[in-house]
Scaffold this motif. Structure first.
Motif, PDB file in Angstrom:
ATOM      1  N   LEU A   1       1.018  -1.072   0.255  1.00  0.00           N
ATOM      2  CA  LEU A   1       0.395  -0.338   0.338  1.00  0.00           C
ATOM      3  C   LEU A   1       1.080   1.175  -0.129  1.00  0.00           C
ATOM      4  O   LEU A   1       1.889   1.892   1.422  1.00  0.00           O
ATOM      5  N   ILE A   2       0.521   1.450  -0.923  1.00  0.00           N
ATOM      6  CA  ILE A   2       2.139   3.257  -1.039  1.00  0.00           C
ATOM      7  C   ILE A   2       0.856   4.266  -1.419  1.00  0.00           C
ATOM      8  O   ILE A   2       0.281   4.676  -1.814  1.00  0.00           O
ATOM      9  N   PHE A   3       1.101   5.580  -0.418  1.00  0.00           N
ATOM     10  CA  PHE A   3       0.853   6.501  -0.106  1.00  0.00           C
ATOM     11  C   PHE A   3       2.540   7.418  -1.073  1.00  0.00           C
ATOM     12  O   PHE A   3       3.245   7.846  -0.421  1.00  0.00           O
TER      13      PHE A   3
ATOM     14  N   THR B   1      -3.822  23.636  -5.710  1.00  0.00           N
ATOM     15  CA  THR B   1      -4.297  22.970  -6.082  1.00  0.00           C
ATOM     16  C   THR B   1      -2.985  21.779  -5.871  1.00  0.00           C
ATOM     17  O   THR B   1      -3.989  20.422  -6.298  1.00  0.00           O
ATOM     18  N   THR B   2      -2.253  21.546  -4.901  1.00  0.00           N
ATOM     19  CA  THR B   2      -1.120  20.713  -5.637  1.00  0.00           C
ATOM     20  C   THR B   2      -0.905  20.142  -4.204  1.00  0.00           C
ATOM     21  O   THR B   2      -0.235  19.428  -3.648  1.00  0.00           O
ATOM     22  N   ALA B   3      -1.958  20.126  -2.992  1.00  0.00           N
ATOM     23  CA  ALA B   3      -1.908  19.660  -1.951  1.00  0.00           C
ATOM     24  C   ALA B   3      -2.498  18.056  -1.629  1.00  0.00           C
ATOM     25  O   ALA B   3      -3.528  18.335  -1.161  1.00  0.00           O
ATOM     26  N   LYS B   4      -1.939  17.415  -2.644  1.00  0.00           N
ATOM     27  CA  LYS B   4      -2.593  15.896  -3.514  1.00  0.00           C
ATOM     28  C   LYS B   4      -1.214  14.841  -2.749  1.00  0.00           C
ATOM     29  O   LYS B   4      -0.121  15.528  -3.051  1.00  0.00           O
ATOM     30  N   PHE B   5      -2.343  13.860  -2.610  1.00  0.00           N
ATOM     31  CA  PHE B   5      -1.754  12.259  -2.518  1.00  0.00           C
ATOM     32  C   PHE B   5      -1.596  11.289  -3.532  1.00  0.00           C
ATOM     33  O   PHE B   5      -3.458  11.586  -3.798  1.00  0.00           O
ATOM     34  N   ALA B   6      -0.949  10.197  -3.554  1.00  0.00           N
ATOM     35  CA  ALA B   6      -2.154   9.703  -4.277  1.00  0.00           C
ATOM     36  C   ALA B   6      -1.467   8.068  -3.587  1.00  0.00           C
ATOM     37  O   ALA B   6      -0.258   7.832  -2.572  1.00  0.00           O
ATOM     38  N   VAL B   7      -2.557   7.096  -3.855  1.00  0.00           N
ATOM     39  CA  VAL B   7      -2.463   6.289  -2.789  1.00  0.00           C
ATOM     40  C   VAL B   7      -2.601   4.342  -3.981  1.00  0.00           C
ATOM     41  O   VAL B   7      -3.338   5.190  -5.152  1.00  0.00           O
ATOM     42  N   VAL B   8      -1.445   4.402  -4.180  1.00  0.00           N
ATOM     43  CA  VAL B   8      -1.337   2.594  -5.176  1.00  0.00           C
ATOM     44  C   VAL B   8      -1.408   1.287  -4.910  1.00  0.00           C
ATOM     45  O   VAL B   8      -0.691   1.388  -3.824  1.00  0.00           O
ATOM     46  N   THR B   9      -2.159   0.935  -5.163  1.00  0.00           N
ATOM     47  CA  THR B   9      -1.802  -0.831  -4.610  1.00  0.00           C
ATOM     48  C   THR B   9      -2.591  -1.432  -5.752  1.00  0.00           C
ATOM     49  O   THR B   9      -3.195  -0.932  -6.723  1.00  0.00           O
ATOM     50  N   LYS B  10      -2.590  -3.456  -5.692  1.00  0.00           N
ATOM     51  CA  LYS B  10      -2.566  -3.362  -6.119  1.00  0.00           C
ATOM     52  C   LYS B  10      -4.542  -3.838  -6.018  1.00  0.00           C
ATOM     53  O   LYS B  10      -4.122  -4.064  -4.792  1.00  0.00           O
ATOM     54  N   SER B  11      -5.685  -3.212  -6.803  1.00  0.00           N
ATOM     55  CA  SER B  11      -6.734  -3.279  -6.304  1.00  0.00           C
ATOM     56  C   SER B  11      -7.038  -5.232  -6.021  1.00  0.00           C
ATOM     57  O   SER B  11      -7.710  -5.608  -6.478  1.00  0.00           O
ATOM     58  N   PRO B  12      -8.116  -4.680  -4.880  1.00  0.00           N
ATOM     59  CA  PRO B  12      -9.275  -6.285  -4.875  1.00  0.00           C
ATOM     60  C   PRO B  12      -9.937  -6.215  -5.577  1.00  0.00           C
ATOM     61  O   PRO B  12     -10.999  -6.943  -5.438  1.00  0.00           O
TER      62      PRO B  12
ATOM     63  N   LEU C   1       7.381  15.505   6.009  1.00  0.00           N
ATOM     64  CA  LEU C   1       8.166  14.793   6.570  1.00  0.00           C
ATOM     65  C   LEU C   1       9.526  13.873   6.004  1.00  0.00           C
ATOM     66  O   LEU C   1       9.839  12.922   7.372  1.00  0.00           O
ATOM     67  N   GLY C   2       9.682  14.419   5.514  1.00  0.00           N
ATOM     68  CA  GLY C   2      10.817  14.184   4.107  1.00  0.00           C
ATOM     69  C   GLY C   2      10.991  13.147   3.915  1.00  0.00           C
ATOM     70  O   GLY C   2      12.068  12.765   3.868  1.00  0.00           O
ATOM     71  N   ILE C   3      10.221  12.489   2.986  1.00  0.00           N
ATOM     72  CA  ILE C   3      10.148  11.738   2.420  1.00  0.00           C
ATOM     73  C   ILE C   3       8.869  11.985   0.704  1.00  0.00           C
ATOM     74  O   ILE C   3       8.010  12.551   0.719  1.00  0.00           O
ATOM     75  N   ASP C   4       9.216  11.100  -0.187  1.00  0.00           N
ATOM     76  CA  ASP C   4       8.388  11.238  -1.645  1.00  0.00           C
ATOM     77  C   ASP C   4       7.626   9.861  -1.139  1.00  0.00           C
ATOM     78  O   ASP C   4       6.906  10.071  -2.050  1.00  0.00           O
ATOM     79  N   ALA C   5       7.956   8.952  -0.392  1.00  0.00           N
ATOM     80  CA  ALA C   5       6.636   7.740  -0.899  1.00  0.00           C
ATOM     81  C   ALA C   5       6.587   7.289   0.525  1.00  0.00           C
ATOM     82  O   ALA C   5       7.938   6.958   1.029  1.00  0.00           O
ATOM     83  N   LEU C   6       5.543   6.707   1.576  1.00  0.00           N
ATOM     84  CA  LEU C   6       5.437   6.372   2.039  1.00  0.00           C
ATOM     85  C   LEU C   6       4.936   4.561   1.951  1.00  0.00           C
ATOM     86  O   LEU C   6       3.451   4.567   0.994  1.00  0.00           O
ATOM     87  N   VAL C   7       5.731   3.344   1.819  1.00  0.00           N
ATOM     88  CA  VAL C   7       4.958   2.215   1.494  1.00  0.00           C
ATOM     89  C   VAL C   7       5.210   1.195   2.783  1.00  0.00           C
ATOM     90  O   VAL C   7       5.459   0.701   3.967  1.00  0.00           O
ATOM     91  N   ILE C   8       3.638   1.217   2.823  1.00  0.00           N
ATOM     92  CA  ILE C   8       3.137  -0.048   3.727  1.00  0.00           C
ATOM     93  C   ILE C   8       3.199  -1.400   3.509  1.00  0.00           C
ATOM     94  O   ILE C   8       2.555  -1.458   2.490  1.00  0.00           O
ATOM     95  N   THR C   9       3.903  -2.677   4.020  1.00  0.00           N
ATOM     96  CA  THR C   9       4.125  -4.090   3.595  1.00  0.00           C
ATOM     97  C   THR C   9       3.598  -4.857   5.300  1.00  0.00           C
ATOM     98  O   THR C   9       2.955  -4.268   5.998  1.00  0.00           O
ATOM     99  N   GLY C  10       2.521  -6.520   4.857  1.00  0.00           N
ATOM    100  CA  GLY C  10       2.844  -6.891   5.516  1.00  0.00           C
ATOM    101  C   GLY C  10       1.059  -7.072   6.874  1.00  0.00           C
ATOM    102  O   GLY C  10       0.098  -6.074   6.199  1.00  0.00           O
TER     103      GLY C  10
END
Length: 607
Positions: free
Chosen positions: A59-61, A73-84, A105-114
């Motif tokens: 699950l990627i932010f 209009t640039t205060a946006k983020f994307a969520v990318v994953t494989k769709s259920p 947070l000083g990151i370009d992406a947050l990736v969550i697994t598990g």
């Protein structure tokens, strides 16, 4: 590095371990941020063929280079994953202060697994990362979750993205919510729920560095002024609910599960009527000057956000004409964290199925066209997976397959994603855009409908020329979704690609050209298609529901118009030719070489 921070944070919620990984500048330059960056990271972190609800799915932010720069209009983020819901790529966008804080947070992406052993929420405070027990948050709405987390952390400066009951119960079209907004389509909330992750709370202190601040401020000021001009009048006056009356007049308003394309009670639900009778106030996303969002008051006095897609899906698509019922249904979707389009599409399928003598539980629930109480009861049941709601929580495609008896005929989806509020029979360029979109039936990953509405083509007759139009609109959308810039700003640009390149150059300091920006859009879109191919895409995936190819429109100015299989086949063929793919829609190696796409993971993901 300017505009970016050059790193990704990976958190495994099973073990609680986290790691920071560097992102090479070449990747950022080729894929920008947002949807583009999220898609390339999906290759690294999601094993091929993975079950979307498996702990190993990612699950990627993803943030973007323009976030935090002050550009409108640039205060946006994307969520990318494989769709259920589809089994293919899910890429959703949302706007909020959460987007700004994620970047801080000083990151370009947050990736969550598990998968956490019990319900938790993730708290990230700068570089401090903590998984906290969240059983006390189970069943709470996203708004209640945000309020509770802020209170117990004693941190009013924390911003939260969370799931509702639908995500906890892994409804396949559950959303991720933040400040009343949603990363909505494709079931990203179900993936978050499958990880036993109720919420993500973030608080950062890093500032986005800009290479040429004065230059960027000049552009920002110009865009702010243009965003308040005539090209955004519709969004600023009535909001997107204005579309309902227009689409009804054009004979392209999907009604009663696409059995008609006009609604006899459209006047009662029009943006004009809603504004006159129930309008409460105007609102906007963080860092937005357009402020398209409209809140309306129900009979109980509660405020509810409403835009066209929600209005169509919970109104005409289900045959419901009572504005208060639509507001109630929209409120339930927000409270439970449900994608309103897929909710309406699945309800419409269930209503028609029940009317054919199938789904006795749905009949008992009172599901029928125009019956408000039955629709509201069904939404409760879906979120809780109670009774027939457990079937409907799977989405219309899976529900139809399980029900059988030819009920797939009236399941209105592409690749498993329910259709948005445009009847493809009266918008032939849009028909092609819906058929070939990697996300499934999607109105947001291309602007294909704009050609139909512009008069540039005959919207009631398809031809192979539509392929180049759809491809160009997809690439354009890919750049907007990766920089990230709201699509409502799109017409404020005079010559988009050179202007976008100038903005990116001002932020990053790169020598970036319009041609390079255009190529990035094509590369990003192609990579999404390649992910789908990896996950089992076949040529018959790029198609439309059988009803649309068998039934002509029975009402409205487009009465008698249909969409033939040969017509659609010709348009799809023209699209593949425009893309320089092979005749079956697969991407040849020469195209990968041309776009500099290397299909090799970069080992960011630990074994």
């Amino acid at each position: 590095m300017h505009g970016f921070f050059g790193r990704v944070l990976h958190i495994d919620v099973t073990s609680g371990r986290s790691a920071w990984h560097d992102l090479e500048q070449s990747r950022l330059r080729k894929y920008l941020g947002g949807i583009g960056l999220g898609t390339t990271l999906l290759y690294d972190y999601a094993p091929a063929g993975i079950d979307p609800l498996s702990p190993r799915n990612s699950l990627i932010f993803a943030s973007a280079p323009l976030v935090g720069t002050g550009l409108t209009t640039t205060a946006k983020f994307a969520v990318v994953t494989k769709s259920p819901l589809t089994g293919f790529i899910a890429d959703s966008l949302s706007s909020s202060h959460f987007a700004l804080e994620l970047k801080r947070l000083g990151i370009d992406a947050l990736v969550i697994t598990g998968q956490a052993p019990s319900l938790v929420y993730l708290f990230i405070d700068g570089e401090k990362i903590e998984l906290r027990a969240a059983e006390h948050l189970r069943g709470k709405t996203p708004d209640e979750t945000e309020s509770t987390i802020r209170s117990e952390l004693s941190r009013p400066d924390v911003w939260v993205a969370s799931i509702g009951t639908a995500g906890e119960n892994r409804v396949r079209f559950a959303t991720i919510s933040n400040e009343g907004r949603h990363a909505g389509r494709g079931g990203v909330g179900a993936v978050m729920g499958s990880k036993n992750l109720k919420a993500i709370a973030v608080c950062g202190e890093r500032v986005t560095s800009v290479a040429y601040p004065e230059k960027v401020e000049v552009v920002a000021d110009s865009l702010r002024r243009r965003s308040l001009g005539s090209v955004t009048d519709k969004y600023r006056s009535l909001g997107t609910v204005a579309n309902l009356a227009v689409f009804n007049r054009l004979g392209t308003l999907p009604t009663r599960n696409f059995q008609q394309a006009t609604f006899e009670d459209a006047d009662a639900l029009s943006g004009e009527a809603l504004t006159e009778t129930t309008f409460s106030r105007r609102h906007g996303c963080a860092s937005c000057t357009i402020r398209c969002e409209r809140l309306f008051k129900s009979q109980t006095g509660e405020e509810q956000r409403l835009e066209y897609e929600t209005l169509f899906a919970l109104g005409p698509l289900c045959g419901i004409s009572d504005p208060d019922c639509v507001l109630q249904a929209a409120r339930l979707c927000d409270r439970y964290g449900l994608d309103a389009i897929s909710t309406g599409g699945t309800l419409a399928w269930a209503i028609e199925t029940a009317g054919k003598g199938l789904l006795p539980e749905a009949q008992t629930l009172g599901l029928r066209f125009g019956h408000a109480e039955g629709a509201l009861a069904a939404i409760h049941a879906i979120a809780g997976r109670q009774g027939v709601g457990g079937l409907l929580a799977e989405g219309s495609r899976r529900a139809a397959i399980e029900t059988g008896s030819d009920s797939s005929y009236w399941a209105m989806h592409v690749k498993g994603l329910e259709l948005p509020g445009y009847d493809p029979r009266s918008l032939k360029t849009m028909a092609l855009g819906l058929a070939v979109s990697p996300r499934g039936a999607c109105h947001n990953r291309s602007g294909a409908y704009e050609a139909d509405f512009s008069g540039e083509v005959d919207r009631l007759r398809g031809d192979s020329r539509r392929g180049a139009m759809v491809a160009a609109s997809e690439d354009f959308a890919a750049v907007l979704d990766s920089l990230i810039v709201c699509k409502f700003l799109r017409k404020c640009f005079t010559d988009f690609y050179p202007e976008a390149a100038e903005i990116l150059a001002g932020v990053t300091g790169w020598d970036y050209t319009g041609a390079e920006m255009r190529r990035a859009g094509e590369r990003i879109h192609t990579l999404k298609k390649l992910f789908n191919i990896r996950e089992g895409w076949q040529p018959d995936s790029d198609w439309l529901p059988e009803r649309l190819l068998s039934e002509s429109l029975p009402t409205g100015v487009a009465k008698g118009v249909g969409l033939s299989r040969d017509e659609l086949r010709d348009m799809v063929r023209g699209y593949y030719e425009a893309r320089q793919w092979d005749e079956n829609g697969f991407v040849p190696q020469r195209k990968l070489d041309q776009l500099e796409i290397i299909m090799t993971a970069t080992s960011l993901c630990p074994a």
